[in-house]
Scaffold this motif. Sequence first.
Motif, PDB file in Angstrom:
ATOM      1  N   UNK A 151     -12.759  47.053  55.526  1.00  0.00           N
ATOM      2  CA  UNK A 151     -11.881  47.950  54.765  1.00  0.00           C
ATOM      3  C   UNK A 151     -10.485  47.352  54.653  1.00  0.00           C
ATOM      4  N   UNK A 152     -10.070  46.581  55.666  1.00  0.00           N
ATOM      5  CA  UNK A 152      -8.785  45.897  55.568  1.00  0.00           C
ATOM      6  C   UNK A 152      -8.765  44.923  54.400  1.00  0.00           C
ATOM      7  N   UNK A 153      -9.844  44.172  54.232  1.00  0.00           N
ATOM      8  CA  UNK A 153      -9.950  43.241  53.107  1.00  0.00           C
ATOM      9  C   UNK A 153      -9.875  43.990  51.778  1.00  0.00           C
ATOM     10  N   UNK A 154     -10.593  45.110  51.689  1.00  0.00           N
ATOM     11  CA  UNK A 154     -10.551  45.920  50.467  1.00  0.00           C
ATOM     12  C   UNK A 154      -9.131  46.416  50.178  1.00  0.00           C
ATOM     13  N   UNK A 155      -8.407  46.812  51.220  1.00  0.00           N
ATOM     14  CA  UNK A 155      -7.059  47.339  51.018  1.00  0.00           C
ATOM     15  C   UNK A 155      -6.140  46.269  50.445  1.00  0.00           C
ATOM     16  N   UNK A 156      -6.242  45.044  50.963  1.00  0.00           N
ATOM     17  CA  UNK A 156      -5.417  43.980  50.425  1.00  0.00           C
ATOM     18  C   UNK A 156      -5.803  43.598  49.015  1.00  0.00           C
ATOM     19  N   UNK A 157      -7.089  43.706  48.695  1.00  0.00           N
ATOM     20  CA  UNK A 157      -7.599  43.290  47.391  1.00  0.00           C
ATOM     21  C   UNK A 157      -7.370  44.337  46.305  1.00  0.00           C
ATOM     22  N   UNK A 158      -7.638  45.605  46.624  1.00  0.00           N
ATOM     23  CA  UNK A 158      -7.562  46.682  45.638  1.00  0.00           C
ATOM     24  C   UNK A 158      -6.639  47.797  46.123  1.00  0.00           C
ATOM     25  N   UNK A 159      -7.044  48.512  47.185  1.00  0.00           N
ATOM     26  CA  UNK A 159      -6.142  49.471  47.804  1.00  0.00           C
ATOM     27  C   UNK A 159      -6.510  50.939  47.770  1.00  0.00           C
ATOM     28  N   UNK A 160      -6.531  51.604  46.587  1.00  0.00           N
ATOM     29  CA  UNK A 160      -6.699  53.046  46.555  1.00  0.00           C
ATOM     30  C   UNK A 160      -7.954  53.531  47.270  1.00  0.00           C
ATOM     31  N   UNK A 166     -11.343  54.718  55.742  1.00  0.00           N
ATOM     32  CA  UNK A 166     -11.114  54.555  57.174  1.00  0.00           C
ATOM     33  C   UNK A 166     -11.472  55.823  57.944  1.00  0.00           C
ATOM     34  N   UNK A 167     -11.049  56.969  57.424  1.00  0.00           N
ATOM     35  CA  UNK A 167     -11.357  58.241  58.098  1.00  0.00           C
ATOM     36  C   UNK A 167     -12.867  58.433  58.220  1.00  0.00           C
ATOM     37  N   UNK A 168     -13.576  58.188  57.130  1.00  0.00           N
ATOM     38  CA  UNK A 168     -15.029  58.362  57.133  1.00  0.00           C
ATOM     39  C   UNK A 168     -15.707  57.373  58.080  1.00  0.00           C
ATOM     40  N   UNK A 169     -15.290  56.110  58.022  1.00  0.00           N
ATOM     41  CA  UNK A 169     -15.902  55.094  58.877  1.00  0.00           C
ATOM     42  C   UNK A 169     -15.655  55.377  60.350  1.00  0.00           C
TER      43      UNK A 169
END
Length: 258
Positions: A151-160, A166-169
């Motif tokens: 999810x960190x990678x996704x946040x840097x790549x896209x974000x919203x 994170x809450x769900x995971x």
Amino acid sequence: MPDISMTMIIILCVTAAAAGWIDAVVGGGGLLLLPALLLGLPNAHPATVLGTNKAVAVVGTAGAAVTYVRTAPVDVKPAARIGAAALAGSMGGAALAGGISKDTLRPLIMVVLVVVAAFVLLRPGFGTAPASSPVSRRRVLLAIGLAGLGIGFYDGLVGPGTGTFLVLALTALLHLDLVTASATAKIVNVCTNAGALAVFAYQGTVLWQPAALMAAFNLAGAMMGARMALKKGSGFVRGVLLTVVGALVVKLGFEQWG
């Protein structure tokens, strides 16, 4: 400071406050903040919009994280480990943000969100109470890999939607109630925002003046949202979660086919 009208400055600040509130409760503040920045900075490069968004969001998530840690029963040690992985993941995602088409990710994200919404709806007890037994080392390692690096990678790549993911995971992997998961997610989200911001700042794609102004409003909204989540409990967070997931699905669908 870019040439922005006073009306647009007010809109951006109010939107930043609302985004901070949503982010603090359940994540997904980027659903409001990124479109507002795209509207307010129409001539800015997409990387500049993403970088400015991170400069705003990191302040709000940090304020919410401090508010939660003071009150909620957050286990800081695993949160810090997941956060360290998230920091690395978000830096990697931000480094690649300019070279990958985000259109290819939208359908996949929509499917995941729809599955998530169905899961939460069909399991009313999801996230209403913590596990009665300690979480295994295997689950913590999964959380570090999936919630941290992934999810960190996704946040840097896209974000919203990062905070929502994170809450769900964290709820699913660590058997946290939704309030504790939101609190833990804020610590991790500070790391993802800081990692991505470091890369964007190095690349010179952050507009610091409008970001500083919006960050003050984002911080105020985030601290209000964290206090409300702590006061009203997991049922309230669950309702906001479903609302944000639904809004994300609609937004992504409109961008894909609208």
